[in-house]
Design an enzyme around this catalytic site. Structure first.
Site, mmCIF file in Angstrom:
data_model
loop_
_atom_site.group_PDB
_atom_site.id
_atom_site.type_symbol
_atom_site.label_atom_id
_atom_site.label_comp_id
_atom_site.label_asym_id
_atom_site.label_seq_id
_atom_site.Cartn_x
_atom_site.Cartn_y
_atom_site.Cartn_z
ATOM 1 N N GLY A 230 0.793 -1.178 0.122
ATOM 2 C CA GLY A 230 -0.009 0.125 -0.141
ATOM 3 C C GLY A 230 0.988 1.173 0.083
ATOM 4 O O GLY A 230 0.252 2.329 -0.021
ATOM 5 N N GLU A 272 5.288 -5.673 2.517
ATOM 6 C CA GLU A 272 5.017 -6.283 1.367
ATOM 7 C C GLU A 272 4.623 -5.584 0.290
ATOM 8 O O GLU A 272 3.652 -5.690 -0.345
ATOM 9 C CB GLU A 272 4.070 -7.736 1.420
ATOM 10 N N GLY A 274 4.482 -4.077 -3.531
ATOM 11 C CA GLY A 274 4.912 -4.258 -4.643
ATOM 12 C C GLY A 274 4.956 -2.895 -5.580
ATOM 13 O O GLY A 274 6.139 -2.710 -6.204
ATOM 14 N N ARG A 275 4.006 -1.991 -5.438
ATOM 15 C CA ARG A 275 3.990 -0.692 -6.100
ATOM 16 C C ARG A 275 5.237 0.174 -5.971
ATOM 17 O O ARG A 275 5.984 0.499 -7.003
ATOM 18 C CB ARG A 275 2.898 -0.036 -5.701
ATOM 19 N N ARG A 310 -4.833 -0.299 -15.586
ATOM 20 C CA ARG A 310 -5.253 0.587 -14.765
ATOM 21 C C ARG A 310 -6.109 1.752 -14.805
ATOM 22 O O ARG A 310 -6.977 2.379 -14.128
ATOM 23 C CB ARG A 310 -4.036 0.990 -13.774
ATOM 24 N N TYR A 314 -9.473 1.822 -13.141
ATOM 25 C CA TYR A 314 -9.773 2.463 -11.999
ATOM 26 C C TYR A 314 -9.722 4.250 -12.346
ATOM 27 O O TYR A 314 -9.816 4.838 -11.372
ATOM 28 C CB TYR A 314 -8.509 2.789 -11.152
ATOM 29 N N CYS A 343 -12.428 -2.753 -28.052
ATOM 30 C CA CYS A 343 -13.830 -2.342 -27.915
ATOM 31 C C CYS A 343 -14.579 -2.014 -26.628
ATOM 32 O O CYS A 343 -15.608 -2.751 -26.613
ATOM 33 C CB CYS A 343 -14.633 -3.363 -28.933
ATOM 34 N N GLU A 344 -13.832 -1.279 -25.789
ATOM 35 C CA GLU A 344 -14.792 -0.868 -24.640
ATOM 36 C C GLU A 344 -14.214 0.662 -24.684
ATOM 37 O O GLU A 344 -13.126 1.206 -24.718
ATOM 38 C CB GLU A 344 -14.147 -1.376 -23.546
HETATM 39 C C1 LIG Z 1 -1.831 -6.362 -3.192
HETATM 40 C C2 LIG Z 1 -1.141 -6.673 -2.136
HETATM 41 C C3 LIG Z 1 0.169 -6.132 -1.702
HETATM 42 C C4 LIG Z 1 0.859 -5.326 -2.446
HETATM 43 O O1 LIG Z 1 0.322 -4.011 -2.610
HETATM 44 P P1 LIG Z 1 1.092 -2.715 -3.220
HETATM 45 O O2 LIG Z 1 0.003 -1.551 -3.430
HETATM 46 O O3 LIG Z 1 1.591 -3.347 -4.748
HETATM 47 O O4 LIG Z 1 2.195 -2.323 -2.306
HETATM 48 C C5 LIG Z 1 0.567 -6.481 -0.527
HETATM 49 N N1 LIG Z 1 -0.029 -7.325 0.305
HETATM 50 C C6 LIG Z 1 -1.163 -7.901 -0.024
HETATM 51 C C7 LIG Z 1 -1.892 -8.852 0.903
HETATM 52 C C8 LIG Z 1 -1.958 -7.530 -1.049
HETATM 53 O O5 LIG Z 1 -3.135 -7.921 -1.540
#
Ligand SMILES: *Cc1c(COP(=O)(O)O)cnc(C)c1O
Length: 416
Positions: A230, A272, A274-275, A310, A314, A343-344
């Protein structure tokens, strides 16, 4: 004037496009490593800190290999994601398994790999025991319910399907202790793409308070807290980025206030993300193939929503640079929608975007697409996923996933 930079120019991409036709993703190894180190360096004060890269955000194993050399682990929530970790040589507690509504086969694989299993429900403890046997270490995902001042893409935690209620958290650890489990972790994730430093401080504080309460009520000593993902990305050039160093400092202060005096140190901190690790490193390169003037002016490119969902899904903003046409050079600016061929009508990369005057043949760079970009790709409407290329630290480019072909589209069909 606000703008965003890129680690390459038009000439470089034109050369590359001779070998790899557009559209393609290009990942910059330097940026990926820099953002991975941002985590390890910011939390260096915490012995045992680990960032588990959320594979959901970008499942290319070549990127995960790079992240492994930066001492990141992998965060999985499906069987293929566990297999990706296994393929790049991750095992045991380098892998966090944070899933929900989990099939038995996935628990079995996670247990075999020795991954840290993070349970999403009270009932999953017995489900896990029945199907895979119990590990020595177990973690529970906490859903804090009503939170103060929280707005996020995930939304109000009360409406979120994830995790255990606060009461269930105590029950879960008590039950795990009765079953002979020896080591314990606590997880929560209540934000998505959050840019406010203070939010993560607040989350850490509430999690630390819960760690104290668990020890007091259940006599269970928590070994790690996982603050989830997040961590936000400033997709818009005018946005203020999250200051992860400052976030880590605020969490440190809270640790010194709450955890040290309670003799609950050492308590490992895990994330954890990702982004924040991967988004900035990835750019989607696409060429303008049409321009169309009806009630609005449309710029048609050879990538489509199947390559980056995205904006369409969103309404997310991704900055776009027309390569070789500096944004603030005084070149005529026009307001356009940048669209793909799906086609959306939502299949647009940008709506009412001011860009330098665009011509057919121009190359557009769609920024910050390295997380939840390729990963969310699909084949709806017969659209195929594009190639992924890696700009290595030594300046050379290597293909790390080829583009799909119609044969891939037909590969799973059973035709008479
Ligand atoms: C999606 C997700 C993440 C990664 O979220 P980011 O926004 O990419 O940092 C980490 N943990 C869980 C459980 C998730 O569902």
């Amino acid at each position: 004037m606000f703008s965003k930079t890129l680690p390459f120019d038009r000439e470089f991409i034109e050369k590359l496009a001779e070998q790899y036709p557009t559209p393609f993703y290009l990942y910059d190894e330097k940026t990926l490593r820099r953002n991975a180190r941002l985590f390890t360096e910011s939390f260096a004060w915490n012995t045992g800190f680990k960032e588990f890269f959320a594979i959901k955000a970008n499942p290319n194993p070549e990127l995960l290999k790079i992240l492994k050399t930066e001492s990141l682990g992998g965060d999985c929530s499906s069987l293929p994601e566990l297999l990706i970790c296994e393929r790049v040589g991750m095992n045991g507690e380098e892998i966090m398994f944070t899933s929900n509504n989990t099939p038995a086969t996935e628990f079995i694989k996670a247990k075999k790999l020795g991954a840290i299993i993070n349970l999403d429900d009270l009932a999953h403890l017995e489900f896990l025991e029945h199907h895979a046997g119990l590990p020595d270490l177990i973690s529970f995902r906490w859903n804090p319910g009503a939170l103060r001042d929280v707005e996020s893409v995930i939304g109000n935690p009360v409406e979120a399907k994830y995790g255990l209620t606060t009461d269930q958290i105590f029950e879960g650890f008590a039950m795990a202790k009765r079953k002979g489990i020896k080591r314990f972790g606590l997880h929560t994730m209540v934000a998505s793409n959050m840019l406010q430093n203070e939010f993560f401080h607040y989350t850490a504080k509430t999690v630390f308070e819960l760690v104290l309460e668990i020890e007091r009520r259940v006599g269970v000593r928590i070994e790690f807290v996982n603050l989830g993902g997040g961590f936000g990305v400033a997709y818009r050039p005018e946005q203020t980025p999250l200051d992860l160093k400052r976030v880590a400092e605020m969490i440190h202060e809270e640790y010194d206030k709450l955890i040290i005096p309670s003799n609950l140190s050492p308590l490992k901190i895990f994330t954890e993300s990702g982004r924040l690790v991967a988004a900035e490193s990835g750019t989607l390169l696409t060429r303008v193939i049409h321009e169309k003037n009806i009630y609005k002016r449309y710029i048609g490119v050879d990538a489509c929503m199947a390559n980056l969902m995205r904006p369409g899904m969103y309404g997310a903003y991704h900055h776009i640079t027309a390569l070789g046409k500096p944004e603030h050079s005084g070149l005529a600016v026009e307001t356009v929608d940048v669209v793909g061929s799906l086609c959306e009508n939502c299949a647009k990369f940008a709506v009412d975007r001011a860009l330098p005057k665009i011509e057919i043949g121009d190359l557009l760079a769609i920024h910050d697409a390295g997380a939840h970009g390729y990963a969310m790709g699909f084949q709806y409407n017969g659209k195929l996923r594009c190639a992924e290329l890696l700009l290595q630290e030594n300046g050379t480019v290597r293909m790390i996933r080829r583009a799909e072909t119609p044969d891939d589209y037909f590969a799973t069909l059973i035709l008479k």
